[in-house]
Scaffold this motif. Structure first.
Motif, PDB file in Angstrom:
ATOM      1  N   ILE A   1      60.437  23.046  84.800  1.00 33.29           N
ATOM      2  CA  ILE A   1      61.004  21.262  85.980  1.00 33.29           C
ATOM      3  C   ILE A   1      61.304  20.213  85.287  1.00 33.29           C
ATOM      4  O   ILE A   1      59.675  20.296  84.108  1.00 33.29           O
ATOM      5  CB  ILE A   1      59.282  21.428  87.151  1.00 33.29           C
ATOM      6  N   VAL A   2      62.071  19.068  85.310  1.00 28.97           N
ATOM      7  CA  VAL A   2      61.992  17.938  84.922  1.00 28.97           C
ATOM      8  C   VAL A   2      62.202  17.084  85.946  1.00 28.97           C
ATOM      9  O   VAL A   2      63.093  17.253  87.018  1.00 28.97           O
ATOM     10  CB  VAL A   2      62.667  18.258  83.524  1.00 28.97           C
ATOM     11  N   ASP A   3      61.075  16.075  85.997  1.00 21.67           N
ATOM     12  CA  ASP A   3      61.239  15.512  87.192  1.00 21.67           C
ATOM     13  C   ASP A   3      61.247  15.561  88.029  1.00 21.67           C
ATOM     14  O   ASP A   3      62.445  15.780  89.553  1.00 21.67           O
ATOM     15  CB  ASP A   3      62.754  14.657  87.231  1.00 21.67           C
ATOM     16  N   GLY A   4      60.595  17.018  89.097  1.00 24.40           N
ATOM     17  CA  GLY A   4      60.431  17.337  89.510  1.00 24.40           C
ATOM     18  C   GLY A   4      61.282  18.398  90.498  1.00 24.40           C
ATOM     19  O   GLY A   4      61.192  18.857  91.795  1.00 24.40           O
ATOM     20  N   GLY A   5      62.239  18.972  89.808  1.00 25.60           N
ATOM     21  CA  GLY A   5      62.933  20.146  89.980  1.00 25.60           C
ATOM     22  C   GLY A   5      63.938  20.755  88.849  1.00 25.60           C
ATOM     23  O   GLY A   5      62.991  20.689  87.740  1.00 25.60           O
ATOM     24  N   PRO A   6      63.986  21.947  88.752  1.00 25.14           N
ATOM     25  CA  PRO A   6      64.164  22.889  87.816  1.00 25.14           C
ATOM     26  C   PRO A   6      65.270  22.431  87.587  1.00 25.14           C
ATOM     27  O   PRO A   6      66.488  21.630  87.713  1.00 25.14           O
ATOM     28  CB  PRO A   6      64.235  24.232  88.845  1.00 25.14           C
ATOM     29  N   VAL A   7      65.260  22.673  85.738  1.00 26.90           N
ATOM     30  CA  VAL A   7      66.714  21.875  85.432  1.00 26.90           C
ATOM     31  C   VAL A   7      67.781  22.906  84.985  1.00 26.90           C
ATOM     32  O   VAL A   7      67.428  24.327  85.740  1.00 26.90           O
ATOM     33  CB  VAL A   7      66.326  21.926  83.547  1.00 26.90           C
TER      34      VAL A   7
END
Ligand code: GLC
Length: 438
Positions: free
Chosen positions: A173-179
């Protein structure tokens, strides 16, 4: 140099900790509507509901986590839909089982972590109508039957999805969502399904979310999801089995396999009991979804004790069954539920519409209350000629046995109330004393 390492690490961990918690709390203030507040009180009055975990996993008879636990690849697991044909499903039978058990509502899995929708949905073909030979929508039948029989219908809805690409299970999870996934499309998918659930099935009592814990640091966009639900249906209550403090927008607080304030099962570590209506969910056997090899069933007595203790803590009990792939609820569950229902026929007055948190639950039992009447539930023999209620400062007018209305002696002192149990009828399950207070 060394002296900077600790403060830097401290700042880093604090920031990571904050980032982990950031999204769930990124919500605007929430003021529940009057319909919603009324629904909350109705919810509390009901006290007892039936949880139903049913999906294509029931074919394998190994619980609802079978795809994950047996590491079945999604494409293979999907074949289960081809064999799912619940020829004996009868909504009337299910609702009758719930009613006979004294339950007032049903919460059923509309979509579990396997991502299979047990209802007719335009948002994906992976659903019971399009993907199984059965081809019908059982939730529709259930909704109609519940309405006819005065049972509230609630939908469990999984946030977690093991199969959809846009969910990106297992991705970082990066910035609130999955990459590298279209997280926004997943959120939109859920919104479409929730809109269907809230518009095609009549009045929905509650949407019961689960799966948040799988990615605590994601932005689930609860602001959008929760306001969508409340806009479409202000009286629909929102619950989320996220195992953290309630988030603004939620209407009830739920506890998994534990009474509020307890943490024997390990899901409620550090979770404080809020002022929201409370609910505790539990299984009759070990599993939620159908388990062919189920061995340990709670006895009717254990379930009654759980229900009474939950009510004593001001919580509802949501008790689960996992129907079989043919659509039947297994006979062990039916007979246990029936016995609980027999007890409630006699003693329901001491449970429904009562409020708890009068005293912390005691070794001997607990108390439920309705206006100026308190019901002292003696679940375990105190081993003394009296029951002691600590720090009890309400003026008692009378104490009688619930069963026979026999007057009982009592003594009120600064440290609490003593009720002498000599006149109580032996009752193996729950000896109830009725206290009238001023
Ligand atoms: C857990 C499980 C799930 C079950 C739920 C019921 O979160 O993941 O299978 O539906 O508990 O409370």
């Amino acid at each position: 140099m060394k002296k900077f390492v600790f403060p830097i690490l401290f700042c880093l961990f604090t920031f990571v900790g904050y980032a982990q918690q950031k999204y769930p709390y990124e919500m605007s203030e929430y003021t529940p509507s009057s319909e919603n507040l009324k629904a909350r009180e109705e919810f509390r009055n009901m006290r007892f509901g039936l949880f139903i975990h049913w999906g294509i996993y029931s074919v394998l008879g190994d619980g609802e986590w079978v795809m994950h636990n047996q590491r079945i690849p999604y494409d293979k697991y999907k074949r289960l839909a081809d064999f799912f044909y619940p020829m004996d499903f009868d909504a009337r039978e299910w609702v009758k089982i719930a009613k006979d058990a004294g339950m007032k509502y049903i919460t059923i899995t509309s979509r579990h972590h396997d991502g299979f929708s047990m209802f007719d949905t335009e948002a994906s073909d992976y659903n019971i109508v399009d993907a199984t030979p059965y081809g019908k929508d059982p939730l529709k039948e259930l909704a109609e039957e519940c309405k006819k029989e005065g049972i509230k219908l609630n939908f469990y809805y999984s946030l977690l999805d093991w199969g959809r690409e846009d969910y990106g299970f297992g991705k970082k999870i990066v910035d609130g969502g999955p990459v590298d996934t279209d997280w926004d499309s997943y959120i939109e998918f859920m919104k479409t399904q929730l809109t269907e659930l809230l518009t095609n099935y009549g009045e929905v009592g509650c949407v019961w979310f689960d799966g948040h814990w799988e990615r605590k640091n994601a932005n689930w966009h609860y602001d959008q999801i929760y306001s969508l639900i409340h806009d479409l249906s202000p009286a629909t209550l929102i619950a989320n089995n996220h195992h953290i403090q309630p988030i603004p927008g939620e209407d009830i607080q739920v506890f998994e396999r534990d009474l509020p304030g307890e943490n024997f099962a390990g899901y409620s570590k550090g979770v404080k009991v809020s002022k929201l209506p409370l609910e505790t969910c539990a299984t009759i056997g070990e599993a939620w979804g159908f388990n062919l090899n189920e061995k340990n069933y709670k006895s009717p007595k254990e379930i009654i004790h759980l229900l009474v203790k939950a009510a004593g803590k001001d919580a509802n009990l949501l008790l689960n069954v996992g129907p079989m792939p043919n659509g039947k609820i297994q006979p062990e569950f039916v007979s246990i539920l029936n016995e609980v229902g027999q007890w409630l026929k006699k003693y329901g007055e001491t449970i429904y519409g009562t409020r708890g948190q009068i005293i912390p639950n005691q070794e001997w039992g607990t108390i439920t209350a309705k206006d100026n009447t308190l019901f002292v539930h003696v679940l375990n023999q105190p081993g003394l000629p009296y029951v002691f209620i600590p720090q009890f400062d309400k003026k008692v007018l009378s104490a009688t046995s619930f069963d026979k209305n026999v007057k009982l002696k009592f003594k009120q002192q600064k440290e609490g109330l003593f009720i002498y149990t000599g006149g109580l009828k032996e009752n193996d399950i729950d000896q109830i004393i009725k206290l009238k207070i001023k």
